[in-house]
Scaffold this active site. Structure first.
Site, PDB file in Angstrom:
ATOM      1  NE  ARG A   1      -3.627   2.008   2.754  1.00 26.70           N
ATOM      2  CZ  ARG A   1      -4.922   1.905   2.214  1.00 26.70           C
ATOM      3  NH1 ARG A   1      -5.219   0.786   1.508  1.00 26.70           N
ATOM      4  NH2 ARG A   1      -5.541   2.976   2.268  1.00 26.70           N
ATOM      5  CE1 TYR A   2      -0.430   3.493   3.802  1.00 20.29           C
ATOM      6  CE2 TYR A   2       0.498   1.753   5.164  1.00 20.29           C
ATOM      7  CZ  TYR A   2      -0.434   2.681   5.085  1.00 20.29           C
ATOM      8  OH  TYR A   2      -1.522   2.818   5.754  1.00 20.29           O
TER       9      TYR A   2
ATOM     10  CG  ASP B   1      24.376 -14.152   3.407  1.00 18.20           C
ATOM     11  OD1 ASP B   1      25.257 -14.659   3.928  1.00 18.20           O
ATOM     12  OD2 ASP B   1      23.574 -13.498   4.124  1.00 18.20           O
TER      13      ASP B   1
ATOM     14  CB  SER C   1      30.588 -13.731   6.655  1.00 20.48           C
ATOM     15  OG  SER C   1      30.932 -14.930   5.906  1.00 20.48           O
TER      16      SER C   1
ATOM     17  CG  HIS D   1      -1.519  20.797  33.603  1.00 24.71           C
ATOM     18  ND1 HIS D   1      -0.793  19.999  34.017  1.00 24.71           N
ATOM     19  CD2 HIS D   1      -1.012  21.903  34.152  1.00 24.71           C
ATOM     20  CE1 HIS D   1       0.263  20.277  34.657  1.00 24.71           C
ATOM     21  NE2 HIS D   1       0.400  21.725  34.617  1.00 24.71           N
TER      22      HIS D   1
ATOM     23  CB  SER E   1     -17.127   9.830   7.593  1.00 19.86           C
ATOM     24  OG  SER E   1     -18.009   8.893   8.206  1.00 19.86           O
TER      25      SER E   1
ATOM     26  CG  ASN F   1     -12.308  11.821   9.536  1.00 18.76           C
ATOM     27  OD1 ASN F   1     -13.184  12.447  10.166  1.00 18.76           O
ATOM     28  ND2 ASN F   1     -12.784  10.563   9.142  1.00 18.76           N
TER      29      ASN F   1
ATOM     30  NE  ARG G   1      28.788 -13.197  13.663  1.00 13.84           N
ATOM     31  CZ  ARG G   1      28.071 -12.369  13.339  1.00 13.84           C
ATOM     32  NH1 ARG G   1      27.280 -11.614  14.227  1.00 13.84           N
ATOM     33  NH2 ARG G   1      27.627 -11.953  12.032  1.00 13.84           N
TER      34      ARG G   1
END
Length: 494
Positions: free
Chosen positions: A34-35, A117, A154, A202, A326, A334, A366
């Protein structure tokens, strides 16, 4: 008794498509789904492919160093290694530069065989070296093949790769976006520097300020963290399996390997860490992530404050054409950008906090906890970058409602109890009689009750203050009682 049989038809559900089998593969997380648009620039720095490209870059530069030596560390080359020509060096440097979809697939196939890897990266580079004579008319590169990954563990490759990746992500992507947000907020602060607003300490009516000054406070806080992030050090090491240069010294005892390591790490644009175990200690990472997390938390404070100002009506949101606020209440606009930012900042901080806490600890010389942990650096920065994008878009859609802020101020004349009693105290010290118990007298007038302009001015007029003080207080209104708020914005918000 007879058994009761239901005559209701059984509902037959059709077989569902298994979404895990859909091609091209669907994203599991929102950052790659989505992003994606908001965080895509980070892929070039913090993805798995970016990690492998960085590993190839480090391995290639190390090979060039072993063959040709390093400026600042004479004798860094391995005896008998071929001296590479400019064309050969250019050929090697094209390997990471042209690392794309086909190469990603090829490296993935190698890793499925090696089940390691970094070893897969070594073999990938050796394939390119073996192919060099087909590209260059004449080459010494095959003679240097066994120097790929020479004397390295590595982690020698990984720590340098991650340092380069995070450095690039911060400097090229995250920091410019964060600085742009701070600049946008600074512009708003300057525009609203003289727009008075009732404070709410406050949650209760309190000494007035200006909207611009409040935004300037948040800008100042954000920029302080950005200066810390901009000044971060990115450390690296290349010293073997336990940080002793053991294999280096045995293989080539005549070289000053710490000097070679320092020159090489600095050649990559990093800061050399001279003392490590098998892993670089990752303290620099914890420092960067803590500063980014602190920026996130200040930005979260901005998001909640602006959300509250919107709720109070101090900011109006500019509707986006065609957008729905909405699903059932068509009047609503909103504050979703700020709410989205809050959530993503919280997720980012959780990841950054975990990275900071986990990476600074490694059992003895390690353990492997850092390996999988560091693969979450991208999501940590991704959620922060997404939040920054949302806040910027949210701020752009705001319009200050100065008229409503003025109404709010005019309905709260009791906040002038503070300057009146302060003026009485000063007059008392100056020898004016009848100024006793200033706080208590203003408390009796204002505590728990509303005071309008007429009542406040009547009270001030009956105090017996010197004429100049009485005139100054008579002219004072909640809207004008903002001290030097506007000057603070102008003087301290460069």
């Amino acid at each position: 008794m007879c058994a009761v049989t239901s005559s209701a038809p059984q509902t037959v559900q059709p077989a569902r498509v298994n979404l895990a089998d859909v091609t091209p593969p669907l994203a599991l997380g929102p950052l790659d789904g989505r992003y994606r648009g908001a965080v895509a620039p980070l892929v070039d720095h913090l993805s798995e492919a970016a990690l492998n490209r960085a590993r190839i870059h480090v391995e290639v530069e190390w090979l060039i160093t072993l063959c040709n030596g390093t400026a600042g560390a004479p004798g860094g080359g391995v005896p008998g290694a071929p001296t590479l020509s400019d064309a050969e060096i250019a050929y090697l440097r094209q390997v990471p530069a042209t690392f794309g979809a086909d190469e990603i697939a090829e490296l993935g196939a190698i890793e499925r065989e090696t089940v390691h890897d970094v070893k897969a990266v070594e073999y990938f580079i050796k394939r390119r070296i073996a192919a060099a004579p087909d590209v260059l008319d004449a080459t010494n590169l095959p003679a240097a093949s066994e120097l790929v990954h020479f004397a390295c563990t590595s982690e020698d490759i990984n720590n340098l790769s991650y340092a380069l990746m995070v450095q690039g992500a911060v400097r090229d992507v995250w920091l410019p976006a964060a600085e742009a947000l701070a600049d946008q907020l600074a512009d708003m602060a300057r525009e609203l520097a003289r727009v008075p607003m009732l404070s709410r300490t406050h949650g209760q009516p309190a000494t007035p300020t200006t909207m611009g000054k409040e935004l300037a406070v948040l800008t100042h806080r954000l920029r302080r963290q950005l200066r810390r992030v901009a000044g971060a050090e990115y450390l690296g090491k290349l010293n073997g399996a336990t940080g002793t240069y053991g294999a280096h010294v045995v293989a080539v005892p005549g070289a000053d390997w710490p000097a070679v390591s320092k020159a090489f790490v600095e050649h990559l644009g990093l800061v050399w860490n001279p003392l490590t175990t098998q892993i670089e200690s990752h303290d620099w990472q914890a420092e960067v992530y803590a500063d980014v997390a602190r920026f996130n938390r200040i930005l979260h404070n901005l998001a909640t404050d602006v959300w509250t100002y919107i709720s109070l009506g101090f900011f109006k949101q500019i509707p986006v054409a065609g957008a729905t606020g909405s699903s059932t209440m068509p009047h609503k606009v909103n504050p979703i950008r700020f709410e989205n930012a809050e959530a993503n900042l919280e997720i980012s901080c959780s990841l950054l906090d975990t990275l900071s806490a986990t990476l600074v600890t490694s059992r003895l010389q390690r353990d492997l906890t850092d390996s999988t942990t560091q693969r979450n650096i991208g999501p940590a920065f991704g959620h922060s970058l997404l939040a920054i994008d949302n806040v910027r878009r949210g701020l752009k859609a705001l319009d200050a409602n100065a008229a409503l802020m003025a109404e709010d101020l005019d309905a709260n004349w009791e906040v002038l109890g503070e300057p009146v009693q302060s003026a009485m105290r000063a007059a008392s010290v100056a020898g004016v009689e009848g100024m006793e118990n200033p706080y208590e007298r203003l408390k009796e007038l204002t505590r728990g009750q509303r005071v309008d302009a007429a009542r406040m001015r009547e009270f001030v007029a009956g105090l017996g203050l010197p004429d100049d003080v009485a005139a100054r207080l008579a002219d004072l209104t909640p809207a004008s009682y903002t001290g030097v708020a506007a000057r603070l914005v102008e003087d301290y918000l460069a």
